[in-house]
Design a protein around this motif. Structure first.
Motif, PDB file in Angstrom:
ATOM      1  N   PRO A  20     -76.311 -51.004  -2.635  1.00 49.44           N
ATOM      2  CA  PRO A  20     -74.718 -51.524  -2.550  1.00 49.44           C
ATOM      3  C   PRO A  20     -73.957 -50.608  -3.139  1.00 49.44           C
ATOM      4  O   PRO A  20     -74.240 -49.905  -4.142  1.00 49.44           O
ATOM      5  CB  PRO A  20     -75.334 -52.908  -3.070  1.00 49.44           C
ATOM      6  N   ILE A  21     -72.601 -50.863  -2.644  1.00 45.68           N
ATOM      7  CA  ILE A  21     -71.231 -50.276  -3.342  1.00 45.68           C
ATOM      8  C   ILE A  21     -70.744 -51.320  -3.934  1.00 45.68           C
ATOM      9  O   ILE A  21     -70.338 -52.229  -3.172  1.00 45.68           O
ATOM     10  CB  ILE A  21     -70.593 -49.198  -2.394  1.00 45.68           C
ATOM     11  N   TYR A  22     -70.312 -51.246  -5.259  1.00 43.58           N
ATOM     12  CA  TYR A  22     -69.781 -52.471  -5.785  1.00 43.58           C
ATOM     13  C   TYR A  22     -68.236 -51.865  -6.510  1.00 43.58           C
ATOM     14  O   TYR A  22     -68.144 -50.770  -6.783  1.00 43.58           O
ATOM     15  CB  TYR A  22     -70.257 -52.925  -7.008  1.00 43.58           C
ATOM     16  N   ILE A  23     -67.472 -52.890  -6.725  1.00 44.43           N
ATOM     17  CA  ILE A  23     -66.174 -52.559  -7.230  1.00 44.43           C
ATOM     18  C   ILE A  23     -65.594 -53.836  -7.753  1.00 44.43           C
ATOM     19  O   ILE A  23     -66.273 -54.994  -7.316  1.00 44.43           O
ATOM     20  CB  ILE A  23     -65.048 -52.156  -6.145  1.00 44.43           C
ATOM     21  N   ASP A  24     -65.037 -53.731  -9.068  1.00 49.60           N
ATOM     22  CA  ASP A  24     -64.567 -55.032  -9.769  1.00 49.60           C
ATOM     23  C   ASP A  24     -63.338 -55.868  -8.840  1.00 49.60           C
ATOM     24  O   ASP A  24     -62.573 -54.997  -8.176  1.00 49.60           O
ATOM     25  CB  ASP A  24     -63.832 -54.877 -11.133  1.00 49.60           C
ATOM     26  N   GLU A  25     -63.287 -56.949  -8.837  1.00 51.74           N
ATOM     27  CA  GLU A  25     -62.308 -57.942  -7.925  1.00 51.74           C
ATOM     28  C   GLU A  25     -60.884 -57.306  -8.132  1.00 51.74           C
ATOM     29  O   GLU A  25     -59.982 -57.151  -7.232  1.00 51.74           O
ATOM     30  CB  GLU A  25     -62.659 -59.278  -8.377  1.00 51.74           C
ATOM     31  N   SER A  26     -60.478 -57.043  -9.659  1.00 51.94           N
ATOM     32  CA  SER A  26     -59.352 -56.786  -9.902  1.00 51.94           C
ATOM     33  C   SER A  26     -58.843 -55.531  -9.420  1.00 51.94           C
ATOM     34  O   SER A  26     -57.665 -55.233  -9.006  1.00 51.94           O
ATOM     35  CB  SER A  26     -59.123 -57.006 -11.460  1.00 51.94           C
ATOM     36  N   LEU A  27     -59.774 -54.431  -9.578  1.00 48.88           N
ATOM     37  CA  LEU A  27     -59.627 -53.249  -9.080  1.00 48.88           C
ATOM     38  C   LEU A  27     -59.655 -53.222  -7.632  1.00 48.88           C
ATOM     39  O   LEU A  27     -58.695 -52.493  -7.108  1.00 48.88           O
ATOM     40  CB  LEU A  27     -60.691 -52.407  -9.642  1.00 48.88           C
ATOM     41  N   LEU A  28     -60.306 -53.804  -6.728  1.00 44.71           N
ATOM     42  CA  LEU A  28     -59.894 -53.871  -5.290  1.00 44.71           C
ATOM     43  C   LEU A  28     -58.788 -54.587  -5.027  1.00 44.71           C
ATOM     44  O   LEU A  28     -58.179 -54.029  -4.077  1.00 44.71           O
ATOM     45  CB  LEU A  28     -61.196 -54.609  -4.592  1.00 44.71           C
ATOM     46  N   GLU A  29     -58.654 -55.722  -5.827  1.00 44.70           N
ATOM     47  CA  GLU A  29     -57.136 -56.471  -5.089  1.00 44.70           C
ATOM     48  C   GLU A  29     -55.940 -55.512  -5.653  1.00 44.70           C
ATOM     49  O   GLU A  29     -55.018 -55.673  -4.749  1.00 44.70           O
ATOM     50  CB  GLU A  29     -57.043 -57.666  -6.275  1.00 44.70           C
ATOM     51  N   SER A  30     -55.791 -54.686  -6.742  1.00 47.92           N
ATOM     52  CA  SER A  30     -54.642 -54.025  -7.063  1.00 47.92           C
ATOM     53  C   SER A  30     -54.574 -52.476  -6.372  1.00 47.92           C
ATOM     54  O   SER A  30     -53.710 -51.703  -6.054  1.00 47.92           O
ATOM     55  CB  SER A  30     -54.585 -53.574  -8.582  1.00 47.92           C
ATOM     56  N   ASN A  31     -55.684 -52.165  -5.533  1.00 44.78           N
ATOM     57  CA  ASN A  31     -55.758 -50.917  -4.800  1.00 44.78           C
ATOM     58  C   ASN A  31     -56.465 -50.979  -3.063  1.00 44.78           C
ATOM     59  O   ASN A  31     -56.244 -49.986  -2.405  1.00 44.78           O
ATOM     60  CB  ASN A  31     -56.884 -49.981  -5.483  1.00 44.78           C
ATOM     61  N   CYS A  32     -56.357 -52.215  -2.778  1.00 41.22           N
ATOM     62  CA  CYS A  32     -56.826 -52.342  -1.439  1.00 41.22           C
ATOM     63  C   CYS A  32     -55.803 -52.123  -0.299  1.00 41.22           C
ATOM     64  O   CYS A  32     -54.640 -52.241  -0.707  1.00 41.22           O
ATOM     65  CB  CYS A  32     -57.463 -53.744  -1.323  1.00 41.22           C
ATOM     66  N   VAL A  33     -56.231 -51.754   0.719  1.00 39.58           N
ATOM     67  CA  VAL A  33     -55.091 -52.024   1.908  1.00 39.58           C
ATOM     68  C   VAL A  33     -55.611 -53.187   2.690  1.00 39.58           C
ATOM     69  O   VAL A  33     -56.904 -53.562   2.587  1.00 39.58           O
ATOM     70  CB  VAL A  33     -55.254 -50.680   2.932  1.00 39.58           C
ATOM     71  N   ARG A  34     -54.660 -53.903   3.221  1.00 43.14           N
ATOM     72  CA  ARG A  34     -55.190 -54.985   4.112  1.00 43.14           C
ATOM     73  C   ARG A  34     -55.037 -54.982   5.479  1.00 43.14           C
ATOM     74  O   ARG A  34     -53.922 -54.583   5.800  1.00 43.14           O
ATOM     75  CB  ARG A  34     -54.405 -56.375   3.630  1.00 43.14           C
ATOM     76  N   LEU A  35     -55.899 -55.639   6.306  1.00 44.75           N
ATOM     77  CA  LEU A  35     -55.739 -55.484   7.596  1.00 44.75           C
ATOM     78  C   LEU A  35     -54.863 -56.433   8.037  1.00 44.75           C
ATOM     79  O   LEU A  35     -55.032 -57.653   7.754  1.00 44.75           O
ATOM     80  CB  LEU A  35     -57.170 -55.889   8.489  1.00 44.75           C
ATOM     81  N   GLN A  36     -53.738 -56.258   8.830  1.00 43.78           N
ATOM     82  CA  GLN A  36     -52.714 -57.066   9.259  1.00 43.78           C
ATOM     83  C   GLN A  36     -53.050 -57.633  10.852  1.00 43.78           C
ATOM     84  O   GLN A  36     -53.991 -57.008  11.514  1.00 43.78           O
ATOM     85  CB  GLN A  36     -51.426 -56.340   9.371  1.00 43.78           C
ATOM     86  N   PRO A  37     -52.358 -58.910  11.335  1.00 42.28           N
ATOM     87  CA  PRO A  37     -52.858 -59.385  12.604  1.00 42.28           C
ATOM     88  C   PRO A  37     -52.454 -58.274  13.767  1.00 42.28           C
ATOM     89  O   PRO A  37     -53.272 -58.432  14.754  1.00 42.28           O
ATOM     90  CB  PRO A  37     -51.712 -60.516  12.704  1.00 42.28           C
ATOM     91  N   ASP A  38     -51.608 -57.543  13.374  1.00 35.84           N
ATOM     92  CA  ASP A  38     -51.398 -56.474  14.614  1.00 35.84           C
ATOM     93  C   ASP A  38     -52.174 -55.174  14.405  1.00 35.84           C
ATOM     94  O   ASP A  38     -52.177 -54.173  15.179  1.00 35.84           O
ATOM     95  CB  ASP A  38     -49.568 -55.954  14.434  1.00 35.84           C
ATOM     96  N   GLY A  39     -53.344 -55.217  13.677  1.00 35.35           N
ATOM     97  CA  GLY A  39     -54.119 -54.171  13.494  1.00 35.35           C
ATOM     98  C   GLY A  39     -53.791 -53.227  12.527  1.00 35.35           C
ATOM     99  O   GLY A  39     -54.655 -52.264  12.303  1.00 35.35           O
TER     100      GLY A  39
END
Length: 197
Positions: free
Chosen positions: A127-146
């Protein structure tokens, strides 16, 4: 939401930014999540690491063991095995990871380039893990338009400076201030825009 909770990621795909780029992007996705709002983490990887990841993802056979097989086989010869990867810091677009291993019931870790850690994780099925706070502040999010949204913390300093110029030219001063603050927080030590992480 527990900010210290560890989130498991999987390697979703390898993306090319431009055909001329020497680096590619490993898009890490939140495991067991999909659809709009899915959080992803784009990690810059070199072509050799990308090839090793793809070979493992698609279970291709290679005629001779590569460097990652050599590492895993060396660990096995000492009765040790890889157990997980933890992405523990992201600063200035650079990712920092620990590679955990077990031997005789004891767990230890070493610092590892994230691109190498990902290649080993996929090959060893760990498994590959990351802390919730680190993911939340650095993630990209998939939008409804792709499309994906991209936080400024994951962009290189060069990209941020270009965006700052555009924000000032379009008189978007609030966004320009955020970009300026992010650039200043990186200081003089961030000269690694071309580094492979």
């Amino acid at each position: 939401m527990d900010q210290d909770r560890k989130i498991e990621l999987i390697v979703g795909e390898i993306l090319n930014r431009k055909p001329s780029d020497l680096a590619l992007i490993a898009l890490l996705k939140e495991k067991d999540c999909q659809g709009p709002g899915l959080r992803c983490l784009p990690v810059l990887v070199g072509p050799l690491e990308a090839q090793a990841i793809v070979v493992s993802l698609f279970r291709h056979k290679i005629p001779h063991p590569g460097i990652y097989e050599l590492y895993i086989n060396t660990l096995k010869s000492f009765d040790a095995q890889l157990s997980s990867v933890h992405i523990y810091k992201i600063k200035g677009g650079i990712f920092y990871s620990h590679l955990f291993m077990e031997r005789d019931g004891n767990t230890t870790y070493i610092d590892c380039r994230t691109s190498d850690a990902l290649a080993l994780a996929v090959r060893s099925n760990i498994p590959i893990y990351i802390d919730e706070s680190l993911l939340e502040s650095n993630c990209v999010r998939l939008q409804p338009d792709g499309a994906y949204t991209l936080p400024i913390t994951t962009a290189s300093t060069k990209v941020l400076k270009e965006a700052l110029e555009q924000a000032i030219a379009s008189e978007n001063y609030e966004f320009a201030a955020r970009l300026r603050d992010e650039i200043n927080s990186r200081g003089q030590s961030d000269e690694s825009d071309m580094d492979i992480i």
